[in-house]
Design an enzyme around this catalytic site. Structure first.
Site, short mmCIF file in Angstrom:
data_model
loop_
_atom_site.label_atom_id
_atom_site.label_comp_id
_atom_site.label_asym_id
_atom_site.label_seq_id
_atom_site.Cartn_x
_atom_site.Cartn_y
_atom_site.Cartn_z
N GLN A 1 0.82 -1.22 0.00
CA GLN A 1 0.00 0.00 0.00
C GLN A 1 0.85 1.27 0.00
O GLN A 1 0.36 2.35 -0.34
CB GLN A 1 -0.92 0.01 1.23
CG GLN A 1 -2.00 -1.05 1.20
CD GLN A 1 -3.03 -0.82 0.10
OE1 GLN A 1 -3.23 0.31 -0.36
NE2 GLN A 1 -3.68 -1.88 -0.34
N GLY B 1 2.26 -3.87 -8.44
CA GLY B 1 2.12 -2.82 -9.43
C GLY B 1 0.76 -2.17 -9.51
O GLY B 1 0.65 -0.95 -9.70
N CYS C 1 -9.64 -8.05 -0.66
CA CYS C 1 -9.30 -9.47 -0.62
C CYS C 1 -10.21 -10.25 0.31
O CYS C 1 -10.22 -11.46 0.31
CB CYS C 1 -7.85 -9.66 -0.21
SG CYS C 1 -6.68 -8.85 -1.33
#
Length: 402
Positions: A179, A200, A325
């Site tokens: 992050q 990325g 997630c």
């Protein structure tokens, strides 16, 4: 209706320059970087140039950068790789209770293979205690893994101090900086970091590409076997288009870092100040100052976060309740629970993560519609009413709630 994207911690749009570079290496310069002919050499040159750009973004050297499929693979390689390579030295790992599951589940896996793990608690702001970390170190400790910035509440950890302690003790220090990279200035040398994971798509490169910085001299073994790619550290044909896109995004991130940080922090503070002033029964999650420039995280009492998200979406605003997630889970955030929030308060969380493309006008629109939605949801909530009066009469000062 205009759509507004406030979920940049989940993913970011690919930069147009990076996308153009990716397309070029998918359609025109498509060689395999391991081939010895001109097509392959052309791809290899692009990979090497991208490695240089990623290294410059974090203050490393190019030969310390190893490309992976993303942050999760980089975390796995760092933690398992160091654990298995150093098990004769010790079997103890220190991490924190608020790590991303890429770290937590990897540590849990290692516990099934003879390693012991200390999960450090955090304070109400999501901050690890350096003193508690020092107490947890034993003569069997081989690795400390503490994230640089939390993906839900944005709290930035004292990484430089943790790295200094680890180095003095001869313990490897890994940080999940997924992050932080591209959103926060990083220098692995100054911060005493031995391994750093990055992804990325968190800073305008494509999904499916990331990297692990491994300081020269770190004893680590590969966890994926096959060909001799990435100097035998990560087998598998190089994702040349993704690597090129990552390199371009890293170059842009380094160039625009100072301006981006200042700009996002201004928008972030505008949201925090306005909501904390005008919306009752709200708690700011995360550290008040040591937080990522684009991160805002609130808990609204008497409201389900999912209902809030759906109503914001109907107004064209995309935000989240926490990590993308774990978006399919009904369980409250393990990060917020570790910070001391109750299940009820944790369920009413809202994460707003800003990006360079967001505008002051978008923030003003959000600040206009948010109170209306909250008022409407609370009016329908069976929990609101007498409970709200109790909170008002007994404000939780420790929670900075009003």
């Amino acid at each position: 209706m205009k759509r507004i994207y406030f979920d940049h911690s989940a993913t970011t749009p690919v930069d147009k320059e990076a996308a153009a570079a990716v397309l070029e290496y998918m359609t025109e310069k498509f060689g395999n970087a391991s081939s010895i002919h001109s097509f392959g050499r052309e791809a290899r040159k692009a990979v090497d140039e991208a490695r240089e750009k990623v290294a410059k973004l974090i203050g490393a050297t190019a030969n310390e950068i190893f490309f992976t499929s993303g942050g999760t693979e980089a975390d796995n390689l760092a933690i398992k790789g160091v654990a298995f390579a150093n098990r004769k030295k010790g079997n103890h790992i220190i991490t924190s209770a608020i790590e991303h599951h890429a770290v937590l589940h990897t540590c849990e896996y290692l516990e099934k293979h003879g390693f012991t793990v200390t999960y450090l608690p955090v304070d109400e702001y999501g901050m690890v205690s350096v003193e508690e970390l020092q107490k947890a170190i034993t003569d069997k400790t081989i690795l400390i893994s503490i994230m640089m910035a939390n993906n839900e509440v944005g709290t930035i950890q004292p990484v430089q101090e943790i790295g200094r302690i680890a180095r003095e003790k001869g313990i490897y220090f890994h940080t999940d900086a997924v992050q932080a990279v591209g959103n926060y200035p990083i220098n692995v040398q100054e911060m005493n970091i031995d391994m750093l994971a990055l992804s990325g798509h968190k800073f305008h490169a494509p999904k499916g590409i990331g990297a692990l910085y491994i300081r020269k001299g770190v004893r680590i073994e590969a966890v994926q076997h096959g060909g001799g790619h990435e100097r035998n550290m990560r087998a598998g044909t190089e994702n040349v288009p993704g690597i090129v896109g990552l390199g371009k995004a890293a170059e842009i991130a380094k160039r625009d870092m100072a301006q981006k940080v200042t700009y996002l922090a201004k928008l972030r503070d505008r949201i925090i100040n306005e909501v904390m002033t005008k919306v009752p029964h709200v708690k700011l999650n995360g550290h008040p100052t040591e937080r990522l420039p684009g991160n805002v995280n609130f808990s609204f009492l008497f409201i389900e976060g999912e209902s809030l998200l759906l109503n914001l979406d109907l107004k064209g605003i995309a935000a989240s309740s926490g990590s993308a997630c774990t978006s399919g889970s009904l369980d409250p955030s393990h990060v917020l629970l570790a910070m001391g929030l109750t299940h009820e308060v944790a369920h009413g969380s809202l994460r707003v993560t800003l990006g360079r493309g967001n505008t002051a006008e978008e923030v003003e629109y959000f600040l206009q519609v948010l109170p209306e939605i909250i008022d409407r949801l609370r009016a329908m909530s069976p929990l609101f009413g007498e409970s709200a009066k109790t909170v008002v009469n007994n404000p939780c000062n420790e929670c900075h709630m009003h």
